[in-house]
Structures are given as structure tokens and as C-alpha cells.
Design a protein around this motif. Structure first.
Motif, PDB file in Angstrom:
ATOM      1  N   CYS A 116      -2.381  43.465  91.707  1.00  0.00           N
ATOM      2  CA  CYS A 116      -1.967  44.466  90.737  1.00  0.00           C
ATOM      3  C   CYS A 116      -3.142  44.758  89.804  1.00  0.00           C
ATOM      4  N   TYR A 149       5.574  49.768  92.802  1.00  0.00           N
ATOM      5  CA  TYR A 149       5.423  49.119  91.501  1.00  0.00           C
ATOM      6  C   TYR A 149       5.165  47.629  91.704  1.00  0.00           C
ATOM      7  N   CYS A 150       4.610  47.002  90.681  1.00  0.00           N
ATOM      8  CA  CYS A 150       4.351  45.565  90.717  1.00  0.00           C
ATOM      9  C   CYS A 150       5.657  44.814  90.439  1.00  0.00           C
ATOM     10  N   LEU A 169       2.050  51.259  90.584  1.00  0.00           N
ATOM     11  CA  LEU A 169       0.712  50.992  91.105  1.00  0.00           C
ATOM     12  C   LEU A 169      -0.100  52.257  91.327  1.00  0.00           C
ATOM     13  N   ILE A 225       0.019  40.878  95.362  1.00  0.00           N
ATOM     14  CA  ILE A 225       1.231  41.544  95.833  1.00  0.00           C
ATOM     15  C   ILE A 225       1.423  41.124  97.286  1.00  0.00           C
ATOM     16  N   GLU A 272       4.544  47.594  86.525  1.00  0.00           N
ATOM     17  CA  GLU A 272       3.610  48.723  86.455  1.00  0.00           C
ATOM     18  C   GLU A 272       3.650  49.511  87.763  1.00  0.00           C
TER      19      GLU A 272
END
Length: 90
Positions: A60, A74-75, A82, A67, A80
């Protein structure tokens, strides 16, 4: 380069290094003379290097957590998005 492309590149490099390292390792098993130790060791090093590259390529950009193999939007740790994180960095 988008996050999705970085993850795909990391997976491709990992798969190629896994196949190449496995082939070199098997070649070391076929030649059971002095090359056995050298070829087997080189094959294992190539496989480990590919794994390390894949783990470093799919992190991330905000929190730095690796990941998993699933490419997400998204993370899962910090939430967040990405693809938007890549736009903010450029």
C-alpha cells in the motif's frame, strides 16, 4: 504506473522466477555431481528473489502493508483507495 499494473508486474516476475528457479533446481538434481550444490542453490536463490520482489511490489502506498494476491481497489488495512493514492503521488 498504476497500482494494479505494479501488482500484475510483481506477480509476473514472481511466476517467471518460480519457473526458472524450479527448472534450474531440477537441473541440479539431474546432474548429481559437483554442479548439484551450485545449481540447486542458484535455483533456490532465484525463487526467493522473485518472492521478495513480489512482496515489495504489492505494498500500500499510504501505510506500506503488503497486499495479498488479490488485486483490490482499496487497502484492507487503512482503507485508502489504491488507484487514487497513485494519482495523489504524481
Amino acid at each position: 504506473m498504476s497500482f494494479r499494473n505494479k501488482c500484475i508486474r510483481g506477480m509476473v516476475v514472481f511466476l517467471i522466477s518460480l519457473l526458472a528457479g524450479g527448472a534450474i533446481f531440477c537441473a541440479g538434481l539431474l546432474y548429481r555431481e559437483t554442479f548439484f550444490n551450485i545449481l540447486s542453490f542458484v535455483g533456490i536463490v532465484i525463487m526467493i528473489a522473485g518472492l521478495v520482489f513480489e512482496l515489495l511490489a504489492s505494498r500500500c502506498p499510504k501505510c506500506g502493508v503488503p497486499i495479498d494476491g488479490i488485486i483490490r481497489a482499496y487497502c484492507p488495512w487503512c482503507g485508502e483507495f489504491l488507484d487514487e493514492a497513485e494519482k495523489d503521488e504524481t
